[in-house]
Design a protein around this motif. Structure first.
Motif, mmCIF file in Angstrom:
data_model
loop_
_atom_site.group_PDB
_atom_site.id
_atom_site.type_symbol
_atom_site.label_atom_id
_atom_site.label_comp_id
_atom_site.label_asym_id
_atom_site.label_seq_id
_atom_site.Cartn_x
_atom_site.Cartn_y
_atom_site.Cartn_z
ATOM 1 N N ALA A 268 0.854 -1.189 0.000
ATOM 2 C CA ALA A 268 0.000 0.000 0.000
ATOM 3 C C ALA A 268 0.892 1.242 0.000
ATOM 4 O O ALA A 268 2.080 1.147 0.327
ATOM 5 N N PRO A 269 0.368 2.419 -0.341
ATOM 6 C CA PRO A 269 -1.014 2.628 -0.790
ATOM 7 C C PRO A 269 -1.186 2.258 -2.259
ATOM 8 O O PRO A 269 -0.212 2.115 -2.987
ATOM 9 N N TRP A 270 -2.448 2.119 -2.654
ATOM 10 C CA TRP A 270 -2.793 1.887 -4.053
ATOM 11 C C TRP A 270 -3.943 2.829 -4.410
ATOM 12 O O TRP A 270 -4.556 3.429 -3.512
ATOM 13 N N MET A 272 -7.388 4.434 -4.878
ATOM 14 C CA MET A 272 -8.590 4.137 -4.108
ATOM 15 C C MET A 272 -9.619 5.256 -4.278
ATOM 16 O O MET A 272 -9.280 6.431 -4.105
ATOM 17 N N PRO A 287 -8.262 0.911 9.897
ATOM 18 C CA PRO A 287 -7.827 0.366 8.604
ATOM 19 C C PRO A 287 -8.038 -1.131 8.461
ATOM 20 O O PRO A 287 -8.471 -1.604 7.407
ATOM 21 N N LEU A 291 -10.416 -2.881 5.547
ATOM 22 C CA LEU A 291 -9.927 -3.891 4.606
ATOM 23 C C LEU A 291 -10.707 -5.197 4.728
ATOM 24 O O LEU A 291 -10.788 -5.972 3.770
ATOM 25 N N CYS A 296 -12.105 -1.581 -0.884
ATOM 26 C CA CYS A 296 -11.064 -0.557 -0.702
ATOM 27 C C CYS A 296 -10.306 -0.253 -1.998
ATOM 28 O O CYS A 296 -9.085 -0.060 -1.994
ATOM 29 N N ILE A 335 0.234 -6.720 4.414
ATOM 30 C CA ILE A 335 0.119 -5.455 3.673
ATOM 31 C C ILE A 335 1.055 -4.442 4.296
ATOM 32 O O ILE A 335 0.870 -4.036 5.451
ATOM 33 N N MET A 338 0.539 0.446 5.336
ATOM 34 C CA MET A 338 -0.846 0.680 5.732
ATOM 35 C C MET A 338 -1.101 2.088 6.241
ATOM 36 O O MET A 338 -2.218 2.598 6.159
ATOM 37 N N LEU A 341 -2.767 4.394 3.761
ATOM 38 C CA LEU A 341 -3.793 3.818 2.891
ATOM 39 C C LEU A 341 -5.093 4.628 2.888
ATOM 40 O O LEU A 341 -5.735 4.785 1.854
#
Length: 343
Positions: A268-270, A272, A287, A291, A296, A335, A338, A341
């Protein structure tokens, strides 16, 4: 004694007949090779040989839209939940390597509103068109006393097929790249939590949420249908496995397509949609819980053979894939990053 009719008891046969006639053109527009007969019979026939299969395995799914329907009912936005219904079923078919063939729906209500029902079923037909499957039938049930005024429920049933040697997942191993296809928003999972957040904060569906856009506008965006790009990727021999990210999120759905003992290392992050950070902040949702409940931003997680070739093909199909991580040799879904995120 006064004569009593079925209509007096709350069931309008004429309204049901009117709905069938109204949706016949919608269903006809979704026809595809293999369909036999037309809407209105006691059952639907499908010819697998005419659809081009040699040694097929049938794959079937069923699903609903969940409490997103409460928002549709309360706002009068009935046009998109039919797409949601189809998406929840056909996305589960395609991750197994199957092409959707046909779809049936179940629409239940207390008293049939023909205009609203037609809008719902028009969405179902639109979803079937996006998925390349035929709407071959369904059931409309009027059940007075079971549903409050204006309420309705939906269920969907999809059948697909794959050649026997083309089922997924296959050959997944540690080190394989995982790509993601973006979601359009909340899709059709987690709406009981969404509704709880709105109730706790005293918000309504007309409340401005992001950049002046109201909640209903953002929350009712339909679930994306990923059938055509995934089938193209599978046909090219680049897809090893795919997970439809629904209830349970990435931690609950990605392990379903990984071999025993394998997990995933995600970064992450991606990308969103902004609705997710807004829900996290507004509702005070941690968070880890976000998830576990929502997609998300990840509608599909794909394990691929060649990340660059797969991404190029997906872009050619109109998608915007992004790197999510890789398959790991330990069973956990880990992940990193985070902290940023839901910023």
């Amino acid at each position: 004694m006064t004569s009593v009719t079925y209509r007096d008891a709350g069931v309008d046969i004429e309204a049901g007949d009117a709905l069938v006639e109204a949706i016949k053109p919608l269903a006809k527009a979704t026809t595809r090779s293999g369909v036999m007969g037309s809407l209105g019979g006691f059952g639907a026939l499908f010819d697998l040989k005419a659809a081009g299969f040699t040694d097929p395995v049938l794959v079937s799914t069923t699903d609903g839209v969940g409490t997103k329907l409460k928002i549709a009912i309360e706002t009068g936005i009935h046009d998109h939940v039919g797409i949601d219904l189809v998406a929840m079923c056909v996305n589960d078919l395609v991750v197994q390597g199957a092409a959707p063939l046909f779809f049936l729906d179940y629409f239940a209500t207390g008293a049939l509103d023909v205009a609203a029902a037609k809008r719902v079923i028009a969405g179902i037909a639109q979803g079937c068109g996006q998925a390349g499957c035929a709407l071959v039938g369904g059931e409309t049930a009027e059940m007075p006393g079971m549903y409050a005024k204006g309420d309705y429920d939906l269920a969907g049933f999809a059948v697909g097929a794959a050649e026997r040697g083309q089922l997924l997942p296959v050959d997944v191993a540690p080190g394989d790249a995982i790509l993601a296809l973006p979601s359009s928003g909340v899709h059709s999972n987690g709406f009981s939590l969404v509704r709880r957040i709105f109730a706790d904060r005293g918000l309504n569906w007309e409340s401005p949420v992001l950049e002046g856009r109201c909640a209903a506008e953002l929350l009712m965006i339909p679930t994306r249908i990923y059938v055509k790009p995934l089938l193209a990727l599978h046909k090219a021999g680049l897809l090893k496995a795919a997970a439809h990210i629904t209830g349970g999120g990435l931690p609950g759905n990605l392990p379903r397509v990984l071999p025993q003992g394998c997990g995933a290392a995600l970064r992450a992050p991606w990308p969103m949609p902004a609705i997710f950070p807004w829900l996290a902040r507004t509702g005070g949702v941690a968070p880890v819980e976000m998830l576990r409940v929502f997609n998300c931003g990840v509608g599909m997680a794909l394990v691929v053979r060649d990340a660059q070739a797969a991404a190029d093909l997906l872009r050619a199909e109109g998608e915007a894939p992004f790197a999510l991580g890789e398959v790991s040799a330990t069973p956990e879904i880990e992940i990193s990053g985070m902290d940023g995120l839901f910023a």
